[in-house]
Scaffold this motif. Structure first.
Motif, mmCIF file in Angstrom:
data_model
loop_
_atom_site.group_PDB
_atom_site.id
_atom_site.type_symbol
_atom_site.label_atom_id
_atom_site.label_comp_id
_atom_site.label_asym_id
_atom_site.label_seq_id
_atom_site.Cartn_x
_atom_site.Cartn_y
_atom_site.Cartn_z
ATOM 1 N N LEU A 144 0.832 -1.254 -0.073
ATOM 2 C CA LEU A 144 0.087 0.039 -0.035
ATOM 3 C C LEU A 144 1.001 1.263 0.036
ATOM 4 O O LEU A 144 0.639 2.267 -0.721
ATOM 5 N N TYR A 145 1.625 1.445 0.940
ATOM 6 C CA TYR A 145 2.628 2.690 0.838
ATOM 7 C C TYR A 145 3.931 2.166 1.697
ATOM 8 O O TYR A 145 3.740 1.242 2.578
ATOM 9 N N SER A 146 4.762 3.240 1.756
ATOM 10 C CA SER A 146 6.064 3.002 2.444
ATOM 11 C C SER A 146 6.645 4.196 2.760
ATOM 12 O O SER A 146 6.662 5.242 2.074
ATOM 13 N N VAL A 147 7.191 4.312 3.857
ATOM 14 C CA VAL A 147 7.556 5.692 4.419
ATOM 15 C C VAL A 147 9.212 5.172 5.198
ATOM 16 O O VAL A 147 9.327 4.232 5.677
ATOM 17 N N PRO A 148 10.333 5.971 4.647
ATOM 18 C CA PRO A 148 11.582 5.871 5.247
ATOM 19 C C PRO A 148 11.684 6.181 6.713
ATOM 20 O O PRO A 148 11.096 6.908 7.218
ATOM 21 N N TRP A 149 12.731 5.412 7.363
ATOM 22 C CA TRP A 149 13.204 5.846 8.551
ATOM 23 C C TRP A 149 14.303 7.035 8.419
ATOM 24 O O TRP A 149 14.944 7.071 7.053
#
Ligand code: PCA
Length: 328
Positions: free
Chosen positions: A141-146
């Motif tokens: 669905l979605y991805s967010v970086p650290w």
């Protein structure tokens, strides 16, 4: 005891309230396990995503987030979603590079070391990762970086030589490999257990973001953070494919739109949390520094070896991603 009229009124109105709140009951409740602290930006972003879907579907799908590894620990989340124990979950993708090297594309040392580069690398890799996940019964669905990954120690460290023999907390194959190549002793520990690991001496060092050090109050046991900016690993939110296939097109469109918002908002939250948490580490007494030239050079050499190894394991697909990224 006899009930006073007042408490009877209280009971009646409580029951009325319950009935009222039960009226627009969700047709389906989806539990969403998440591995990191409730106050962490990934978790807050996930909660906003969940509210977006719940609202957007008029309560047909109510997503309930469970941060902090409360429902499933980080290491179990992906499998739980794959097997349909839960419909949706968030997981650090690179922790599964042993299943498919492509999942570890975001943890190649010194390939993409800023938020802008992380976005570029993701745009080069997303299609292939989506396909690899689909083969595992998962819809991305979605991805967010650290935030960029730095190194934590309980002493001053100016070269790789200074790391020898330290007990090192790893969170994926790349961090374990880094430990091995620097002469440290890796032990795999989820972020939720990091405070305890450092407090009890199970770990003395780790690679992670300022965010995780802040979330886990690492200053209680660790003195130094070096901003080596090794890479920016990503969390991915994934849905069980069977659950996904059961959704109407209209509901899928709500998910897609909320996911797009979450990916954009999450990136901005990650940037803001980077500054906030690095300042927080310093305010709590830690030394937050850039690495020495020697340390940088030592790590760059290790990074080259790890890059070559990743390219070898990831084959043509991996090379295509890295080439596309470099051409951007
Ligand atoms: N925090 C997570 C993964 C990367 C990061 O910055 C952790 O340490 O487990």
């Amino acid at each position: 005891m006899t009930a006073t009229p007042k408490s009877t009124v209280g009971l009646v109105s409580a029951a009325a309230l319950l009935a009222a709140s039960a009226l627009p009951a969700a047709a389906e409740k989806w539990d969403m396990p998440m591995a990191y602290a409730a106050s962490n930006f990934h978790s807050e972003n996930g909660a906003e995503f969940a509210a977006c879907v719940t609202e957007g579907t008029g309560g047909d799908i109510e997503i309930v987030t469970h941060p902090g590894g409360a429902l499933f620990g980080g290491a179990e989340i992906k499998r739980a979603v794959q097997t349909g124990q839960v419909q949706i979950g968030e997981r650090l993708l690179s922790a599964h590079a042993n299943e498919d090297p492509l999942f570890g594309v975001d943890s190649i040392p010194f390939l993409a070391t800023s938020f802008d580069d992380s976005v570029k690398l993701w745009s080069a890799a997303e299609g292939a990762i989506e396909e690899a996940l689909a083969e595992q019964n998962l819809v991305l669905l979605y991805s967010v970086p650290w935030p960029p990954q730095g190194m934590y120690f309980n002493k001053e460290v100016t070269s790789v030589e200074d790391m020898k023999g330290l007990k090192f907390r790893a969170y994926n194959a790349a961090t374990a490999k880094l430990a091995e190549l620097t002469g440290m002793l890796p032990v795999q520990i989820e972020a939720a257990e990091v405070s305890q690991a450092f407090a009890t001496g199970v770990a003395e060092s780790m690679v992670s973001s300022g965010a995780t050090g802040y979330d886990r109050k690492l200053w209680e046991n660790v003195s130094h953070f070096y901003e080596v900016d090794a890479w920016l690993p990503r969390n991915a939110v994934m849905v069980n494919k069977d659950a996904w296939d059961g959704l109407s097109d209209e509901t899928k469109a709500v998910f897609a739109s909320c996911a797009e918002t979450a990916e954009t908002a999450g990136l901005e939250k990650a940037k803001a949390y980077t500054t906030f948490t690095l300042e927080g580490l310093a305010e709590n007494g830690m030394s937050v520094e850039k690495p020495s030239d020697r340390l940088k050079a030592d790590l760059a050499e290790i990074g080259e070896a790890m890059t070559a190894e990743w390219l070898e394991s990831a084959g043509d697909k991996g090379k295509a991603i890295v080439d596309a990224y470099k051409a951007m």
